[in-house]
Design a protein around this motif. Structure first.
Motif, short mmCIF file in Angstrom:
data_model
loop_
_atom_site.label_atom_id
_atom_site.label_comp_id
_atom_site.label_asym_id
_atom_site.label_seq_id
_atom_site.Cartn_x
_atom_site.Cartn_y
_atom_site.Cartn_z
N GLY A 8 46.65 41.13 50.17
CA GLY A 8 48.02 41.24 49.63
C GLY A 8 48.69 39.88 49.64
N ASN A 9 49.20 39.48 48.50
CA ASN A 9 49.92 38.22 48.39
C ASN A 9 51.41 38.56 48.29
OD1 ASN A 9 50.98 35.74 47.69
ND2 ASN A 9 50.15 35.74 45.61
N TRP A 10 52.11 38.35 49.39
CA TRP A 10 53.53 38.75 49.43
C TRP A 10 54.42 37.81 48.64
CZ3 TRP A 10 54.58 40.30 55.28
CH2 TRP A 10 53.74 41.38 55.61
N LYS A 11 53.93 36.62 48.33
CA LYS A 11 54.72 35.61 47.60
C LYS A 11 56.02 35.30 48.36
CE LYS A 11 52.70 37.28 43.35
NZ LYS A 11 52.71 37.25 41.90
N MET A 12 57.13 35.09 47.66
CA MET A 12 58.40 34.77 48.35
C MET A 12 59.24 36.05 48.42
SD MET A 12 60.95 31.53 47.76
CE MET A 12 62.00 32.23 46.52
N GLY A 95 45.62 27.46 45.00
CA GLY A 95 45.49 27.39 43.54
C GLY A 95 46.05 28.58 42.81
N HIS A 96 46.97 29.32 43.45
CA HIS A 96 47.58 30.44 42.73
C HIS A 96 48.24 29.90 41.46
CE1 HIS A 96 50.17 33.78 41.70
NE2 HIS A 96 49.36 34.53 42.43
N SER A 97 48.22 30.67 40.40
CA SER A 97 48.75 30.18 39.11
C SER A 97 50.23 29.82 39.21
CB SER A 97 48.53 31.21 38.02
OG SER A 97 49.21 32.41 38.34
N TYR A 167 39.88 35.82 40.50
CA TYR A 167 40.15 35.66 39.07
C TYR A 167 41.46 36.36 38.76
CZ TYR A 167 40.29 36.52 34.10
OH TYR A 167 40.72 36.63 32.80
N GLU A 168 42.46 35.58 38.33
CA GLU A 168 43.78 36.14 38.05
C GLU A 168 44.24 35.67 36.67
OE1 GLU A 168 45.90 37.36 41.86
OE2 GLU A 168 46.38 35.26 41.53
N PRO A 169 44.02 36.49 35.65
CA PRO A 169 44.54 36.09 34.33
C PRO A 169 46.07 36.03 34.40
CG PRO A 169 43.68 38.35 34.30
CD PRO A 169 43.37 37.80 35.65
N ILE A 173 49.61 38.80 35.57
CA ILE A 173 50.27 38.72 36.88
C ILE A 173 51.73 39.12 36.78
CG2 ILE A 173 50.98 37.18 38.75
CD1 ILE A 173 48.43 35.64 38.37
N GLY A 174 52.07 40.18 37.49
CA GLY A 174 53.46 40.62 37.56
C GLY A 174 54.00 41.14 36.23
N THR A 175 53.14 41.34 35.26
CA THR A 175 53.59 41.75 33.92
C THR A 175 53.40 43.24 33.69
OG1 THR A 175 51.39 41.32 33.03
CG2 THR A 175 52.99 39.51 32.91
N TYR A 211 39.66 40.46 41.77
CA TYR A 211 40.50 40.51 40.56
C TYR A 211 41.97 40.56 40.98
CZ TYR A 211 43.25 42.12 36.73
OH TYR A 211 44.26 42.20 35.81
N GLY A 212 42.82 39.85 40.27
CA GLY A 212 44.26 39.93 40.52
C GLY A 212 45.04 39.96 39.22
N GLY A 213 46.02 40.82 39.16
CA GLY A 213 46.86 40.93 37.96
C GLY A 213 47.25 42.37 37.73
N SER A 214 48.43 42.75 38.28
CA SER A 214 48.95 44.11 38.11
C SER A 214 47.95 45.19 38.54
CB SER A 214 49.41 44.34 36.66
OG SER A 214 50.44 43.43 36.33
N CYS A 215 47.23 44.89 39.61
CA CYS A 215 46.32 45.89 40.18
C CYS A 215 47.17 46.89 40.98
CB CYS A 215 45.32 45.19 41.07
SG CYS A 215 44.00 46.26 41.63
N LYS A 216 46.89 48.15 40.82
CA LYS A 216 47.64 49.19 41.53
C LYS A 216 46.71 50.36 41.86
CE LYS A 216 49.76 49.99 37.00
NZ LYS A 216 49.76 48.71 36.29
N GLY A 232 40.40 43.00 45.33
CA GLY A 232 41.57 42.55 44.59
C GLY A 232 42.47 41.63 45.38
N LEU A 233 43.15 40.76 44.66
CA LEU A 233 44.28 40.01 45.21
C LEU A 233 45.51 40.67 44.60
CD1 LEU A 233 45.48 37.71 46.87
CD2 LEU A 233 45.06 36.16 44.97
N ILE A 234 46.34 41.22 45.47
CA ILE A 234 47.39 42.12 45.04
C ILE A 234 48.76 41.51 45.26
CG2 ILE A 234 48.21 44.52 45.25
CD1 ILE A 234 45.12 44.23 44.75
N GLY A 235 49.58 41.45 44.22
CA GLY A 235 50.93 40.91 44.36
C GLY A 235 51.94 42.03 44.61
N GLY A 236 52.59 42.46 43.56
CA GLY A 236 53.68 43.44 43.67
C GLY A 236 53.33 44.67 44.49
N ALA A 237 52.15 45.21 44.28
CA ALA A 237 51.77 46.45 44.96
C ALA A 237 51.48 46.23 46.45
CB ALA A 237 50.55 47.09 44.27
#
Ligand code: PEP
Length: 251
Positions: A8-12, A95-97, A167-169, A173-175, A211-216, A232-237
């Protein structure tokens, strides 16, 4: 057997108390996840020490979201790999986008960051991926290949054992737009082939590619069923323990 990983990538996001509660919820639900899945939470720097205390002795590993490209010294505002290791991190994302796009993170800097992370005993989650223009121009293979070659190819097969590729297209991401399982698998297989070209087929088989990119929870199963998608590398979820664990049980 390569590792299955859900990170899980909590970001900011989250204040420190909120982050501690989220980590506690992830730990509490982690028993639902098959034992062969590695669970990682990547938190903001401010959260690392208190979250380290929460995950200590559990199956949840701690990651940073970035680290400095310098060892130590007069670099105001930076956080070194040694500091991360001493705070209890086992991993760092690099190296996160969002760092490449907003903070000018170059492949050159990533080589230094990766070198320092590995030297300090951290495993690296190295992100690659194309943006929308590059995808639409059919350049996604070239972009990912260049990112892999420019960074990963500077390391040894021994060091590769401590590197996970994500791999995160960027367009996903977050879209809310997820790559289809077939689109993701196509690139994952290509990345593995690229890695094999330098390190050999056996080493490439051992590298986990996330894989990362709106994975839920609703799309993770289909993605994780693909041969070359190892998690997966998971952002929002990742900001909701139920969703994060819902993804991790999808293998
Ligand atoms: C990410 O930024 O690493 C990511 C995958 O974000 P999201 O899941 O929100 O698309």
């Amino acid at each position: 057997m390569r590792k299955k990983i859900v990170a899980g990538n909590w970001k900011m996001n989250t204040t420190v108390p909120e982050g501690v509660e989220l980590a506690k919820a992830v730990v509490a639900k982690s028993a639902e996840v098959p034992a062969d899945v590695t669970l990682i939470v990547a938190t903001p720097f401010t959260h690392l020490c208190p979250v380290a205390a929460v995950v200590e002795g559990t199956r949840v590993a701690l990651s940073a979201e970035n680290c400095a490209d310098k060892e130590k010294g007069a670099y105001t505002g930076e956080v070194s790999a040694a500091m991360l290791a001493s705070a209890g991190c086992k991993y760092t994302i690099l190296g996160h986008s969002e760092r490449r796009q907003y903070y000018g993170e170059t492949d050159e800097k990533l080589v230094e960051k990766t070198r320092l992370a590995l030297a300090n005993g951290l495993d690296v989650i190295l992100c690659v991926g194309e943006n929308l223009d590059e995808r639409e121009a059919g350049r996604h293979f070239d972009v990912c290949e260049a990112q892999i070659k420019n960074v990963l190819f500077n390391f040894s097969a021994e060091e590769l054992k401590h590197i996970v590729i994500a791999y995160e297209p960027v367009w996903a991401i977050g879209t809310g737009k997820t790559a289809t399982a077939a689109q993701a698998e196509e690139i994952h297989a290509f990345i593995r082939k690229t890695v094999a070209g330098k390190f050999g087929a056996e080493a490439a088989e051992e590298v986990s590619i996330l894989y990362g990119g709106s994975c839920k929870p609703s799309n993770a199963k289909e993605l994780f069923a693909e041969k070359d998608i190892d998690g997966g590398l998971i952002g929002g979820a990742a900001l909701k323990a139920d969703d994060f664990i819902g993804i991790a049980v999808s293998f």
